[in-house]
Design an enzyme around this catalytic site. Sequence first.
Site: not given
Ligand code: ACO
Length: 475
Positions: A330-333, A338, A341-342, A364, A368, A377
Amino acid sequence: MASRESSVTNGDSSASISPYDCIFEGCQLPVCLRSETMDEEEWPMAEIISKKCDSNGQWRFYVHYNSYNKRLDEWVTADKLDIDHIQLPRKESKSQTSTAAAALIKNTSRAVSPDVTISGASSPLPSSGETVISSSRRSSVALGRKRKNENDNSSEPVGGESSPAQLPPQTGSMHRPIGTHASDDVVTRMKNIEMLELGRHRIKPWYFSPYPQELTTEPVIYLCEFCLKYMKSLTCLARHRTKCNIFHPPGNEIYRKDTISFFEIDGRKNKAYSQNLCLLAKLFLDHKTLYYDTDPFLFYIMTEYDEHGFHIVGYFSKEKESSEDYNVACILTLPCYQRKGYGKLLIEFSYELSKIEGKTGSPEKPLSDLGLLSYRSYWTQTLLEVLINMKNQEDETIPFVTINELCEQTSIRKDDVTSTLQYHNLIHYYKGQYVISLSNEILEHHERSMAKRKIRIDPKCIQWTPKDWSRRGKW
Ligand code: ACO
Ligand code: ZN
């Protein structure tokens, strides 16, 4: 679009006759949606998940907007419902899931030869092609996993203030396990925590998480930002802080550069912290099942340092032993951090650990919707970095590279490499071999994206030796 004012003034919420008897769980109807990112209101079809009448006689309906992610689910008043267009539930509609992620998943299995050539020739890019995540099954694993016997309840939550008996159903899964009651499903489909206070942040949860029942009636719950223990009031938190003297997550700090640190936490040794972390994470993870056995996992907590301590920004978990070579469970910011870039930093760190292990890895599945965006990305930028470097080094000749070499250099698993190249339409079969062509358009887009990617992991700052968990009798 018609909207209806609620003219109901029935103050007795237990009254058996409601003017909204015709609207019940499973009904579908257009509902007014206006999110922060939308300029204008929309009326998408939504499903009624639950309804209630508050002490003022105001009826509220918990709705799920069909083609939107569940994090937009909410309580709305009757005037937001277009009752004229209500559809009664069909029998089979109960089993339908309609997450944005599910809509994105598509199976493609085009084979790509391991030998490819990079050429400077341009191609029409990027395509609006489809994703190539190859699995649509829902994960039964994640925040913590039950081992061997799924019914073994020996692992109990130890981190919070309540005993497991007081907790709602112990799986945080959004799909109903066989044999559970429909009412459990309704409970876990609805957000149960109104607001969360964590350090200096107030965060609105996205999904259900099995916090103790008594916390679900509080307008705000308070978490100690360092040990993640949950409390129902500021007074409790203040009292807790007089006893809890830590200013960083437990475990070993295995990375520090500037203000960013990573702490490695063993789910067996730091059970209370790991369980509290899982409860917190579940508020933002819809498609993972929460179990209380955190023993098989390691947790990597990313923090940002200031004069008050090491503040949690996000984390990823990783199985100590993964039969499918997953390097992230699992991964979460946290939402307050959010889109800065974290997420990519967490992903980058997970691949740096895989490089040290000398393995390729993959997150895994299923991912989402936001997980897929972030990984795609990251994979795109990482592969383009390698390819562009190769091209720069060999100016005159067309460089040759195999998919396996790309995997070795990046620790990205083969199927993720090929799916990324295919997604952007970068790879073509030409005169008996595969050719990767990078158009000016994609090169320029990449340059702009990399200029925005300010924080990076510095592999030299990682102090970590992998353990061979298979050789240990016990995790
Ligand atoms: N809408 C559109 N694009 C988005 C969004 C959004 N809400 N959030 C992130 N992105 C895109 C960004 O634009 C970026 O792409 P780019 O650099 O090409 O523009 C890319 O995703 C990564 O952005 P970051 O800022 O590095 O990521 P962030 O810190 O927002 O974290 C994460 C991404 C971890 C998926 C976060 O959205 C999160 O915690 N979500 C909830 C939990 C979740 O869904 N986790 C993943 C589950 S899958 C698994 O666990 C294996
Ligand atoms: Zn604490």
